[in-house]
Design a protein around this motif. Structure first.
Motif, PDB file in Angstrom:
ATOM      1  N   ASN A  15       0.827  -1.201   0.000  1.00  0.00           N
ATOM      2  CA  ASN A  15       0.000   0.000   0.000  1.00  0.00           C
ATOM      3  C   ASN A  15       0.863   1.253   0.000  1.00  0.00           C
ATOM      4  O   ASN A  15       0.577   2.211  -0.722  1.00  0.00           O
ATOM      5  CB  ASN A  15      -0.947  -0.024   1.200  1.00  0.00           C
ATOM      6  CG  ASN A  15      -1.979   1.054   1.130  1.00  0.00           C
ATOM      7  OD1 ASN A  15      -1.712   2.180   1.523  1.00  0.00           O
ATOM      8  ND2 ASN A  15      -3.140   0.712   0.613  1.00  0.00           N
ATOM      9  N   ASP A  86      -8.812  -1.571   5.358  1.00  0.00           N
ATOM     10  CA  ASP A  86      -9.522  -0.450   4.726  1.00  0.00           C
ATOM     11  C   ASP A  86      -8.983   0.871   5.245  1.00  0.00           C
ATOM     12  O   ASP A  86      -8.836   1.829   4.475  1.00  0.00           O
ATOM     13  CB  ASP A  86     -11.032  -0.548   4.992  1.00  0.00           C
ATOM     14  CG  ASP A  86     -11.707  -1.646   4.200  1.00  0.00           C
ATOM     15  OD1 ASP A  86     -11.125  -2.126   3.206  1.00  0.00           O
ATOM     16  OD2 ASP A  86     -12.842  -2.027   4.590  1.00  0.00           O
ATOM     17  N   ARG A  89      -5.681   1.599   3.599  1.00  0.00           N
ATOM     18  CA  ARG A  89      -5.915   2.048   2.217  1.00  0.00           C
ATOM     19  C   ARG A  89      -6.352   3.504   2.170  1.00  0.00           C
ATOM     20  O   ARG A  89      -6.064   4.220   1.220  1.00  0.00           O
ATOM     21  CB  ARG A  89      -6.988   1.192   1.560  1.00  0.00           C
ATOM     22  CG  ARG A  89      -6.526  -0.115   1.036  1.00  0.00           C
ATOM     23  CD  ARG A  89      -7.633  -0.806   0.225  1.00  0.00           C
ATOM     24  NE  ARG A  89      -7.412  -2.230   0.191  1.00  0.00           N
ATOM     25  CZ  ARG A  89      -8.004  -3.134   0.968  1.00  0.00           C
ATOM     26  NH1 ARG A  89      -8.914  -2.767   1.842  1.00  0.00           N
ATOM     27  NH2 ARG A  89      -7.710  -4.407   0.850  1.00  0.00           N
TER      28      ARG A  89
END
Length: 91
Positions: A15, A86, A89
């Motif tokens: 990420n 999540d 992200r």
């Protein structure tokens, strides 16, 4: 089979690389996401145990790195792990 801790660490690395940041480990096993000028954008303070993991996420603020979020998630809490991913992200 990979341990979940390796999966989480790899996820953070991928990420951050998508953002153009490189992940470095400190001597005390903290993860620093830095740019090409070695400025720290995020710090991940991960602690893994047999039952769970915790993570304190810090990011740059006006006065240096500031705590943004804290997590403590059981390995059996799939929903919690997904929510953590999540959050990473969304940084």
């Amino acid at each position: 089979m990979e341990h979940v801790s390796a999966i989480i660490t790899r996820f953070i690395r991928q990420n951050m690389e998508e953002r153009g940041l490189v992940l470095y480990f400190t001597d005390d096993d903290k993860l620093l996401a830095m740019d090409d000028r070695f400025e720290t954008h995020f710090k991940f303070d991960l602690v893994f145990s047999d039952n769970d993991f915790s993570c304190q996420v810090l990011s740059r603020g006006e006065k240096g790195l500031q705590v943004r979020q804290r997590f403590n998630i059981s390995w059996t809490n799939a929903k919690g792990i997904r929510e953590y991913m999540d959050y990473v992200r969304s940084l």
